[in-house]
Enzyme design. Sequence first.
Site, PDB file in Angstrom:
ATOM      1  N   THR A  70     -22.095  23.840 -27.408  1.00  0.00           N
ATOM      2  CA  THR A  70     -21.436  24.966 -26.756  1.00  0.00           C
ATOM      3  C   THR A  70     -20.774  25.841 -27.809  1.00  0.00           C
ATOM      4  O   THR A  70     -20.964  25.641 -29.012  1.00  0.00           O
ATOM      5  CB  THR A  70     -20.492  24.463 -25.634  1.00  0.00           C
ATOM      6  OG1 THR A  70     -20.006  25.599 -24.924  1.00  0.00           O
ATOM      7  CG2 THR A  70     -19.314  23.646 -26.148  1.00  0.00           C
ATOM      8  N   LYS A  74     -23.832  27.699 -30.537  1.00  0.00           N
ATOM      9  CA  LYS A  74     -25.138  27.830 -29.864  1.00  0.00           C
ATOM     10  C   LYS A  74     -26.182  28.595 -30.682  1.00  0.00           C
ATOM     11  O   LYS A  74     -27.366  28.312 -30.593  1.00  0.00           O
ATOM     12  CB  LYS A  74     -24.958  28.540 -28.519  1.00  0.00           C
ATOM     13  CG  LYS A  74     -24.397  27.654 -27.415  1.00  0.00           C
ATOM     14  CD  LYS A  74     -24.314  28.449 -26.125  1.00  0.00           C
ATOM     15  CE  LYS A  74     -24.129  27.561 -24.942  1.00  0.00           C
ATOM     16  NZ  LYS A  74     -24.168  28.285 -23.661  1.00  0.00           N
ATOM     17  N   ASP A 110     -29.844  26.680 -19.840  1.00  0.00           N
ATOM     18  CA  ASP A 110     -29.106  27.622 -18.977  1.00  0.00           C
ATOM     19  C   ASP A 110     -30.064  28.444 -18.109  1.00  0.00           C
ATOM     20  O   ASP A 110     -29.755  28.763 -16.954  1.00  0.00           O
ATOM     21  CB  ASP A 110     -28.258  28.584 -19.820  1.00  0.00           C
ATOM     22  CG  ASP A 110     -26.984  27.931 -20.336  1.00  0.00           C
ATOM     23  OD1 ASP A 110     -26.554  26.916 -19.737  1.00  0.00           O
ATOM     24  OD2 ASP A 110     -26.418  28.425 -21.328  1.00  0.00           O
ATOM     25  N   THR A 161     -16.726  45.115 -25.888  1.00  0.00           N
ATOM     26  CA  THR A 161     -17.090  45.617 -27.217  1.00  0.00           C
ATOM     27  C   THR A 161     -18.502  46.173 -27.147  1.00  0.00           C
ATOM     28  O   THR A 161     -19.483  45.411 -27.064  1.00  0.00           O
ATOM     29  CB  THR A 161     -17.038  44.453 -28.248  1.00  0.00           C
ATOM     30  OG1 THR A 161     -15.829  43.732 -28.047  1.00  0.00           O
ATOM     31  CG2 THR A 161     -17.132  44.953 -29.667  1.00  0.00           C
ATOM     32  N   LEU A 233     -20.625  33.635 -13.162  1.00  0.00           N
ATOM     33  CA  LEU A 233     -20.897  32.356 -13.841  1.00  0.00           C
ATOM     34  C   LEU A 233     -19.680  31.428 -13.809  1.00  0.00           C
ATOM     35  O   LEU A 233     -19.796  30.225 -14.025  1.00  0.00           O
ATOM     36  CB  LEU A 233     -21.328  32.590 -15.306  1.00  0.00           C
ATOM     37  CG  LEU A 233     -22.839  32.642 -15.543  1.00  0.00           C
ATOM     38  CD1 LEU A 233     -23.502  33.738 -14.743  1.00  0.00           C
ATOM     39  CD2 LEU A 233     -23.162  32.805 -17.020  1.00  0.00           C
ATOM     40  N   TYR A 235     -17.108  28.972 -12.344  1.00  0.00           N
ATOM     41  CA  TYR A 235     -17.230  28.029 -11.214  1.00  0.00           C
ATOM     42  C   TYR A 235     -15.887  27.410 -10.836  1.00  0.00           C
ATOM     43  O   TYR A 235     -15.781  26.734  -9.821  1.00  0.00           O
ATOM     44  CB  TYR A 235     -18.247  26.923 -11.536  1.00  0.00           C
ATOM     45  CG  TYR A 235     -18.055  26.309 -12.898  1.00  0.00           C
ATOM     46  CD1 TYR A 235     -17.124  25.311 -13.113  1.00  0.00           C
ATOM     47  CD2 TYR A 235     -18.784  26.784 -13.985  1.00  0.00           C
ATOM     48  CE1 TYR A 235     -16.938  24.790 -14.373  1.00  0.00           C
ATOM     49  CE2 TYR A 235     -18.601  26.262 -15.247  1.00  0.00           C
ATOM     50  CZ  TYR A 235     -17.676  25.266 -15.442  1.00  0.00           C
ATOM     51  OH  TYR A 235     -17.474  24.758 -16.686  1.00  0.00           O
TER      52      TYR A 235
HETATM   53  P1  NAP Z   1     -19.045  34.138 -25.218  1.00  0.00           P
HETATM   54  O1  NAP Z   1     -20.310  34.011 -25.985  1.00  0.00           O
HETATM   55  O2  NAP Z   1     -17.753  33.931 -25.928  1.00  0.00           O
HETATM   56  O3  NAP Z   1     -18.994  35.597 -24.554  1.00  0.00           O
HETATM   57  C1  NAP Z   1     -17.885  35.981 -23.809  1.00  0.00           C
HETATM   58  C2  NAP Z   1     -18.096  37.407 -23.300  1.00  0.00           C
HETATM   59  O4  NAP Z   1     -16.973  37.693 -22.453  1.00  0.00           O
HETATM   60  C3  NAP Z   1     -18.116  38.469 -24.378  1.00  0.00           C
HETATM   61  O5  NAP Z   1     -19.006  39.493 -23.976  1.00  0.00           O
HETATM   62  C4  NAP Z   1     -16.676  38.982 -24.390  1.00  0.00           C
HETATM   63  O6  NAP Z   1     -16.549  40.334 -24.747  1.00  0.00           O
HETATM   64  C5  NAP Z   1     -16.314  38.856 -22.924  1.00  0.00           C
HETATM   65  N1  NAP Z   1     -14.877  38.686 -22.757  1.00  0.00           N
HETATM   66  C6  NAP Z   1     -14.128  37.619 -23.132  1.00  0.00           C
HETATM   67  N2  NAP Z   1     -12.838  37.814 -22.799  1.00  0.00           N
HETATM   68  C7  NAP Z   1     -12.779  39.041 -22.214  1.00  0.00           C
HETATM   69  C8  NAP Z   1     -11.718  39.819 -21.673  1.00  0.00           C
HETATM   70  N3  NAP Z   1     -10.448  39.374 -21.668  1.00  0.00           N
HETATM   71  N4  NAP Z   1     -12.006  41.040 -21.168  1.00  0.00           N
HETATM   72  C9  NAP Z   1     -13.293  41.493 -21.171  1.00  0.00           C
HETATM   73  N5  NAP Z   1     -14.330  40.815 -21.674  1.00  0.00           N
HETATM   74  C10 NAP Z   1     -14.076  39.591 -22.192  1.00  0.00           C
HETATM   75  O7  NAP Z   1     -19.032  33.136 -23.971  1.00  0.00           O
HETATM   76  P2  NAP Z   1     -20.273  32.613 -23.105  1.00  0.00           P
HETATM   77  O8  NAP Z   1     -20.861  31.396 -23.710  1.00  0.00           O
HETATM   78  O9  NAP Z   1     -21.178  33.754 -22.806  1.00  0.00           O
HETATM   79  O10 NAP Z   1     -19.525  32.112 -21.773  1.00  0.00           O
HETATM   80  C11 NAP Z   1     -18.878  33.041 -20.944  1.00  0.00           C
HETATM   81  C12 NAP Z   1     -18.453  32.421 -19.635  1.00  0.00           C
HETATM   82  O11 NAP Z   1     -19.575  31.940 -18.919  1.00  0.00           O
HETATM   83  C13 NAP Z   1     -17.486  31.237 -19.768  1.00  0.00           C
HETATM   84  O12 NAP Z   1     -16.505  31.375 -18.782  1.00  0.00           O
HETATM   85  C14 NAP Z   1     -18.334  30.046 -19.478  1.00  0.00           C
HETATM   86  O13 NAP Z   1     -17.582  28.984 -18.885  1.00  0.00           O
HETATM   87  C15 NAP Z   1     -19.297  30.627 -18.454  1.00  0.00           C
HETATM   88  N6  NAP Z   1     -20.559  29.878 -18.453  1.00  0.00           N
HETATM   89  C16 NAP Z   1     -20.880  29.253 -17.277  1.00  0.00           C
HETATM   90  C17 NAP Z   1     -22.050  28.527 -17.227  1.00  0.00           C
HETATM   91  C18 NAP Z   1     -22.423  27.822 -15.958  1.00  0.00           C
HETATM   92  O14 NAP Z   1     -23.242  26.903 -16.015  1.00  0.00           O
HETATM   93  N7  NAP Z   1     -21.909  28.230 -14.827  1.00  0.00           N
HETATM   94  C19 NAP Z   1     -22.904  28.406 -18.356  1.00  0.00           C
HETATM   95  C20 NAP Z   1     -22.534  29.084 -19.534  1.00  0.00           C
HETATM   96  C21 NAP Z   1     -21.349  29.818 -19.554  1.00  0.00           C
HETATM   97  P3  NAP Z   1     -16.447  40.827 -26.299  1.00  0.00           P
HETATM   98  O15 NAP Z   1     -17.861  40.872 -26.793  1.00  0.00           O
HETATM   99  O16 NAP Z   1     -15.787  42.134 -26.204  1.00  0.00           O
HETATM  100  O17 NAP Z   1     -15.623  39.780 -27.005  1.00  0.00           O
END
Ligand code: NAP
Length: 291
Positions: A70, A74, A110, A161, A233, A235
């Site tokens: 994670t 990744k 995923d 961003t 996404l 949960y």
């Molecule tokens: P990531 O690679 O860190 O990406 C996070 C994204 O969210 C980036 O685009 C970031 O924007 C944006 N972001 C973060 N904080 C923010 C805020 N305060 N305001 C606006 N935008 C914000 O994370 P990820 O791996 O994609 O995971 C993201 C979410 O998906 C997590 O909550 C994770 O638990 C969930 N998820 C769920 C599953 C599932 O099976 N249901 C699977 C994978 C992930 P910037 O680019 O501007 O930083």
Amino acid sequence: MTKNSFFANTDLIALIGHPIKHSYSPFIQNVAFELKNLDYIYLGFDVMPDHLKSVLSGAMSLGLKGLNVTLPHKEKIIPFLEVLSEEASTIGAVNTVVNDHGKLIGYNTDAKGIIETLTPYKNEIAGSKVSVIGAGGSARAVIYTLIRHFKPGEITILNRTLQRADSLHNYFSVKMRYDSLNTMELFPPENVKTLYDSKLIINTTPLGMSPDFEDSVTGLEESFNDQQIVFDLVYNPPKSKLLQIAERQGAKIENGLKMLVTQAAKSFELWTGEEMPVESITKSLQLYLTK
Ligand code: NAP
């Protein structure tokens, strides 16, 4: 873990990431091993980016059967793997590794979770406008899955961003030769129109996740209508603020629970060759989340 786990032949699967303390994967996988009476144990390890290479070599030396990967590893893990599945290679991110007799093979499960969640809406999505909010690792899997399996007419990536959204745009335009991608900044209020005009809205940011229940990528009711599907996404909570607002406007809503369990089930199958008892796991997880 079974009673045989007191002996030295238990197989170990590790989750590596930073941070990992909020992950539900150890719960899901260990309950599944128990239900299937498999002599495996799943443990989480908080691994800083600088240690990734040495952790992988340690995992190989110890004979681990596999890994879940994670944030923030990744993408960075890819150069250390011998083989990548087609999905992992096109998405550009790995969440599951199988140690096949010393050869590390990377997968991305995923996509399977996203397919499972969106398949009931396949006909509605084909040819329609889709908004993907966020441009991180999970947005990559979402965009890949949409292009490969759901044939939307247009995808707009909205991100805090803009540069990061643009880089995903460039990546998928080249990698998948998809030329109907747009990008936008997330927060200017006029972008609400883009959300309103979308058949499907997918939130891939952590906004609204426990304990920040009051956060939402948009608090504006004008973002939604009763012809839409909104997939968050997140949960935990099961109905985020985003989903509550969308539902009040008549949209159909989906949370990330099915995706979470489906991607875990696919990883489980890759490591053990067995099917995960998905229904029992979902019920156990729902109970666990309400505690
Ligand atoms: P990531 O690679 O860190 O990406 C996070 C994204 O969210 C980036 O685009 C970031 O924007 C944006 N972001 C973060 N904080 C923010 C805020 N305060 N305001 C606006 N935008 C914000 O994370 P990820 O791996 O994609 O995971 C993201 C979410 O998906 C997590 O909550 C994770 O638990 C969930 N998820 C769920 C599953 C599932 O099976 N249901 C699977 C994978 C992930 P910037 O680019 O501007 O930083």
